[in-house]
Motif scaffolding. Sequence first.
Motif, PDB file in Angstrom:
ATOM      1  N   LYS A 239       0.834  -1.204   0.000  1.00  0.00           N
ATOM      2  CA  LYS A 239       0.000   0.000   0.000  1.00  0.00           C
ATOM      3  C   LYS A 239       0.871   1.258   0.000  1.00  0.00           C
ATOM      4  CE  LYS A 239      -3.619   2.429   2.580  1.00  0.00           C
ATOM      5  NZ  LYS A 239      -4.479   2.424   3.794  1.00  0.00           N
TER       6      LYS A 239
ATOM      7  N   ARG B  54       2.608   1.650  -3.411  1.00  0.00           N
ATOM      8  CA  ARG B  54       1.724   2.163  -4.462  1.00  0.00           C
ATOM      9  C   ARG B  54       1.585   3.675  -4.363  1.00  0.00           C
ATOM     10  NH1 ARG B  54      -1.350  -2.498  -3.310  1.00  0.00           N
ATOM     11  NH2 ARG B  54      -2.737  -1.296  -1.951  1.00  0.00           N
ATOM     12  N   GLU B  55       1.459   4.173  -3.137  1.00  0.00           N
ATOM     13  CA  GLU B  55       1.354   5.620  -2.941  1.00  0.00           C
ATOM     14  C   GLU B  55       2.648   6.319  -3.357  1.00  0.00           C
ATOM     15  OE1 GLU B  55      -1.278   7.633  -1.960  1.00  0.00           O
ATOM     16  OE2 GLU B  55      -2.331   5.786  -2.462  1.00  0.00           O
ATOM     17  N   ARG B  56       3.779   5.724  -3.000  1.00  0.00           N
ATOM     18  CA  ARG B  56       5.061   6.323  -3.393  1.00  0.00           C
ATOM     19  C   ARG B  56       5.226   6.298  -4.908  1.00  0.00           C
ATOM     20  NH1 ARG B  56      10.608   4.937  -4.248  1.00  0.00           N
ATOM     21  NH2 ARG B  56      12.040   6.478  -3.323  1.00  0.00           N
ATOM     22  N   ASN B  57       4.853   5.204  -5.536  1.00  0.00           N
ATOM     23  CA  ASN B  57       4.956   5.124  -6.999  1.00  0.00           C
ATOM     24  C   ASN B  57       4.055   6.166  -7.680  1.00  0.00           C
ATOM     25  OD1 ASN B  57       6.813   3.064  -6.826  1.00  0.00           O
ATOM     26  ND2 ASN B  57       5.351   1.431  -7.303  1.00  0.00           N
ATOM     27  N   ARG B  58       2.901   6.437  -7.078  1.00  0.00           N
ATOM     28  CA  ARG B  58       2.023   7.453  -7.648  1.00  0.00           C
ATOM     29  C   ARG B  58       2.683   8.833  -7.580  1.00  0.00           C
ATOM     30  NH1 ARG B  58      -1.352  11.077  -5.783  1.00  0.00           N
ATOM     31  NH2 ARG B  58      -1.137  10.352  -3.627  1.00  0.00           N
ATOM     32  N   LEU B  59       3.320   9.121  -6.459  1.00  0.00           N
ATOM     33  CA  LEU B  59       4.046  10.388  -6.341  1.00  0.00           C
ATOM     34  C   LEU B  59       5.167  10.482  -7.365  1.00  0.00           C
ATOM     35  CD1 LEU B  59       4.411  10.793  -2.448  1.00  0.00           C
ATOM     36  CD2 LEU B  59       2.679  11.801  -3.937  1.00  0.00           C
TER      37      LEU B  59
ATOM     38  N   LYS C  68       5.392   8.989 -10.309  1.00  0.00           N
ATOM     39  CA  LYS C  68       4.860   9.171 -11.664  1.00  0.00           C
ATOM     40  C   LYS C  68       4.320  10.576 -11.873  1.00  0.00           C
ATOM     41  CE  LYS C  68       3.710   4.298 -12.380  1.00  0.00           C
ATOM     42  NZ  LYS C  68       2.623   3.305 -12.530  1.00  0.00           N
ATOM     43  N   ASP C  69       3.794  11.164 -10.794  1.00  0.00           N
ATOM     44  CA  ASP C  69       3.270  12.526 -10.897  1.00  0.00           C
ATOM     45  C   ASP C  69       4.351  13.578 -10.714  1.00  0.00           C
ATOM     46  OD1 ASP C  69       0.788  11.438 -11.291  1.00  0.00           O
ATOM     47  OD2 ASP C  69       0.076  11.765  -9.241  1.00  0.00           O
TER      48      ASP C  69
ATOM     49  N   ARG D  40       8.944   4.193 -10.774  1.00  0.00           N
ATOM     50  CA  ARG D  40       8.593   3.143  -9.815  1.00  0.00           C
ATOM     51  C   ARG D  40       9.749   2.945  -8.836  1.00  0.00           C
ATOM     52  NH1 ARG D  40      10.591   0.723 -14.323  1.00  0.00           N
ATOM     53  NH2 ARG D  40      11.942  -1.099 -14.059  1.00  0.00           N
TER      54      ARG D  40
END
Length: 357
Positions: free
Chosen positions: A156, A159-164, A166-167, A242
């Motif tokens: 979990k 996933r949050e870190r990967n979203r940051l 990518k953004d 990622r």
Amino acid sequence: MLTRLTLLQFRSHSQLDLALDGRPVAIYGPNGAGKTNILEAVSMLSPGRGLRRAGADELARRPGELGWKIRAELAVAGGVGHEVETFAAPGGAREVLVDGKSVAQVALGRLMRVLWLVPAMDRLWIEAPEGRRRFLDRLTMAFRPGHAEDVLAYEKAMRERNRLLKDMVRDPVWYGALEAQMAGAGAAINENRAAALARIMAAQQGAATAFPAPDLALEGEGPADLGAALAEGRARDMAAGRTLEGPHRADLIAHHAAKAMPAAQASTGEQKALLISVILANARALAEDTGSPPVLLLDEVAAHLDAGRRAALFDEICALGVQAFMTGTGAELFAELGGRAQQIELREGAGVVVASP
């Protein structure tokens, strides 16, 4: 162990009720009769998505929109009994009840340990690391049910870190909080996996078995100070989009000890035998540590072994005292078991599957 298993609108079974006595269970019948579906139902009595990794909405019998339910009666160490239900309404999430009370899935792992070996795993040693990590985590959860929570917490946060990443977010405060969570959960994951491997290796030592014992090791689990490594690697990870370090990159490495060769270079039959050896060692260790042997799910295992190894497998299962559910197309595959197992024939008639004890 299971003393009763009832399926309602699950996969191919509109309704199936099996009374079980703790002996190994040999389930045979033609292809499409629903043998593997019974094993999958038992696998759903453990945390996770079962042996097929199916979502809750994939498990209902079709055609029909009635949802599905699995009900089981368990006898655990000390003679204590429990009733477990897991089910999902159409379009709903999977729910779990133990003795009528709603619980999290991880609670199932504390009631009964379930291990499985299915034909899709035959290529485990030669395919991508993801499958081997999943295999190792399943073995680890059998020893430490809380491992499931550690894995979920890590994934979990990742996933949050990967979203940051990518953004292209650069706020160090957000990263710091997530990386601290990943470091804590990651350390627990690595420790759990290492302990499970050590216990399995120990259980192989001196065991009288017809199956070759593999040497097992974990590689690529990430640096000891994962939090610092993640902080230092943010720019690199942002370029990749990622997270590139951590226990999600680990790999389970196996060698055929007797032949001093990587498992990936062994013959197809030897690779299968190495897998069986790991499962048996895990079962042996759990029986010794908990006093309660696990439930084994062995799909089509008899068809892929010669007569000698098939008889040896059955002997080891009975010696361990495990309740093993095994499938095959014909009763002859289980002839060496004789009266040591319950024999259940599945046959199709008028669209209904019938169990014959």
